[in-house]
Design an enzyme around this catalytic site. Structure first.
Site, short mmCIF file in Angstrom:
data_model
loop_
_atom_site.label_atom_id
_atom_site.label_comp_id
_atom_site.label_asym_id
_atom_site.label_seq_id
_atom_site.Cartn_x
_atom_site.Cartn_y
_atom_site.Cartn_z
CB CYS A 77 8.57 -55.10 116.44
SG CYS A 77 7.25 -56.28 116.12
CB CYS A 83 4.48 -58.55 121.15
SG CYS A 83 5.59 -59.95 121.30
CB CYS A 179 8.55 -61.90 114.95
SG CYS A 179 9.47 -62.25 116.47
CD GLN A 302 21.81 -71.63 126.42
OE1 GLN A 302 20.95 -70.80 126.19
NE2 GLN A 302 22.32 -71.82 127.62
CE1 TYR A 331 19.95 -78.34 139.56
CE2 TYR A 331 22.20 -77.63 139.97
CZ TYR A 331 20.94 -77.94 140.44
OH TYR A 331 20.65 -77.81 141.78
CG ASP A 401 23.80 -73.63 133.08
OD1 ASP A 401 23.12 -72.72 133.58
OD2 ASP A 401 23.90 -73.83 131.86
CB CYS A 428 19.33 -68.17 133.28
SG CYS A 428 18.31 -69.30 134.23
#
Length: 470
Positions: A77, A83, A179, A302, A331, A401, A428
């Protein structure tokens, strides 16, 4: 070796050996002090300017690349380095996966204090680019200027921009030319909106003075190639709005629904705004292995659809359900994982703090004909209490989660009281996951982990851990 330059400390000839948290590269000074360097990748040799000096380490930024890493590739990119996204776009994807797996493994061992577990090789994303199904962009009348533009006496014309916030500069927007995170027509729609707005004198938002017309643009797609476009407008300009919307609908037949919100608030959050449907039904439908989900403007879903499907499949594999189990899903969000495993369970109980998410979970369960799912709303540490455990069947399997902060200590304590035979912990943030695993290791054995890469070209990585009661 150190030298002073323009009142800044420059660390010279630093060999970067590994990747650290948040995508920094890690090196050592001659005297053995750790250096966390941004703007470079493992394998580089750099001169780095110190930003912060701590007792045990420096935070620094690369100012000179003396030797290039063998893992370097050319960024795809033109906005790379300015960015705030895709910070690992200059590193081969193979090495990205290696460093992500190593980070998860080290966190479980170092933070969790857990040594004996199987590490399943990281599950890489089939798509290295164009993997996101949702992107959000901001309008601004104060486009980010390059250093060349700032120092030049030339007139570079309009300061209008449609793109991303510059990291650390909330009032500056990078005017995005391209992008590679969302497939076309994402770029084409964004550029067409920008050109139409400029040609027709539509006001781009002024974030400092809090005025203007066009505020944000969100685009969402489903796996069937249908698109949702959402505008946030600071104020109503009915004629301008309708002309813009009609232009888009005539130009892009892929747009299945077009919605908007009027937002005069100080922030861009959409969750407390009324959504107005201009075209279509106001939502998209998504399918995952036979399950159907209604995705609206405010829905959490997601963003890497293909990899999310793999994540759910692996979570189900780890749970290894036989059909007669009671499963708790903490969660639960909009109940995606809960419903994915429900077809293999006797009963699934989901808990989530956001009422809109619970409403969506209930709606999706009805849509999919699942009668064995029950959902509860409330703060996890308050809802998941002794009374809740006493009034519900004991869980055979617990899936959790949580958000990046991990689980509240009270929630971990309740899990230990519940004492399910098996826990599948989806995370995550492997650092907070490792912290939580440490709290459970006296009662549970961590059998195996599986890192999953949901976000190529970034340092982010998910992890699934299987725990079995001792």
């Amino acid at each position: 070796m150190k030298k002073k330059k323009n009142r800044n400390i420059i660390l010279e000839n630093i060999k970067l050996l590994n990747a650290g948290a948040k995508g920094v590269a890690i090196g050592k000074t001659e005297d053995g002090k750790t250096v966390l360097v941004s703007g470079a990748i493992p394998g580089d040799v750099v001169n780095a300017r110190v930003k912060k000096s701590k007792s045990k380490y420096y935070e620094a930024e690369a100012v000179d690349i003396l030797e290039k890493s063998p893992y370097r590739v050319d960024p795809k990119c033109i906005h790379f380095g300015v960015c705030g996204g895709c910070k690992w776009q200059n590193m081969s994807y193979e090495k990205q996966l290696d460093f992500k797996q190593e980070e998860v493994y080290n966190n479980i061992k170092r933070i969790g204090g857990i040594d004996d577990f199987e590490t399943v090789p990281i599950l890489g994303s089939a798509e290295e680019y164009y993997y996101r199904n949702k992107m959000e962009f901001s309008f601004s009348n104060a486009r980010w200027l390059t250093q060349y533009e700032i120092s030049s006496e030339e007139n570079f014309g309009s300061r209008d921009a449609l793109g991303f916030h510059i990291p650390g500069m909330w009032s500056k927007i990078l005017d995005l030319k391209e992008c590679f995170l969302q497939e076309d027509p994402s770029n084409t729609i964004r550029l067409a909106v920008r050109e139409y707005a400029s040609n027709n004198g539509l006001d781009f938002f002024d974030v400092r003075n809090h005025e203007g017309f066009l505020r944000t643009l969100m685009m969402r797609q489903n796996s069937a190639g249908e698109w949702m476009v959402l505008f946030q407008l600071y104020r109503e300009e009915k004629e301008n709005r309708e002309k813009l919307f009609e232009f888009l609908l005539e130009t892009f037949p892929q747009i299945k629904t077009l919605v908007y919100a009027i937002n005069p608030k100080p922030n861009d959050s959409i969750y407390d705004l009324d959504i107005h449907i201009y075209h279509g039904e106001g939502f998209l439908m998504e399918e995952m292995d036979g399950l159907r989900f209604k995705i609206g403007p405010k829905s959490f879903f997601q963003t890497n659809y293909k990899q999310a499907l793999e994540l759910y499949r692996k979570t189900l594999d780890f749970a290894d359900l036989k059909g007669d189990e009671v499963v708790y899903d903490l969660y639960t969000g909009t109940g995606t994982i809960a419903q994915y495993v429900a077809r293999k369970a006797r009963q699934v109980i989901g808990i989530e703090s956001v009422q809109e998410a619970i409403d969506a979970a209930v709606e999706h369960a009805e849509l999919n004909g699942l009668t064995n799912c029950t959902f509860y709303c409330g703060d996890m540490k308050d809802v998941f209490n002794d009374e809740f455990l006493a009034s519900h069947p004991k869980a055979d399997v617990l899936i959790t989660d949580p958000p990046r902060d991990g689980m509240h200590q009270k929630v971990v304590e309740q899990i230990l009281k519940l004492s399910p035979d098996k826990i599948v912990y989806v995370s995550c943030n492997s650092a907070t996951q490792a912290r939580d695993l440490a709290l459970m290791k006296e009662q549970y054995t961590v059998v195996k982990i599986l890192p999953v890469d949901m976000f190529p070209q970034t340092h982010h990585v998910e992890n699934i851990a299987l725990l079995i009661k001792k």
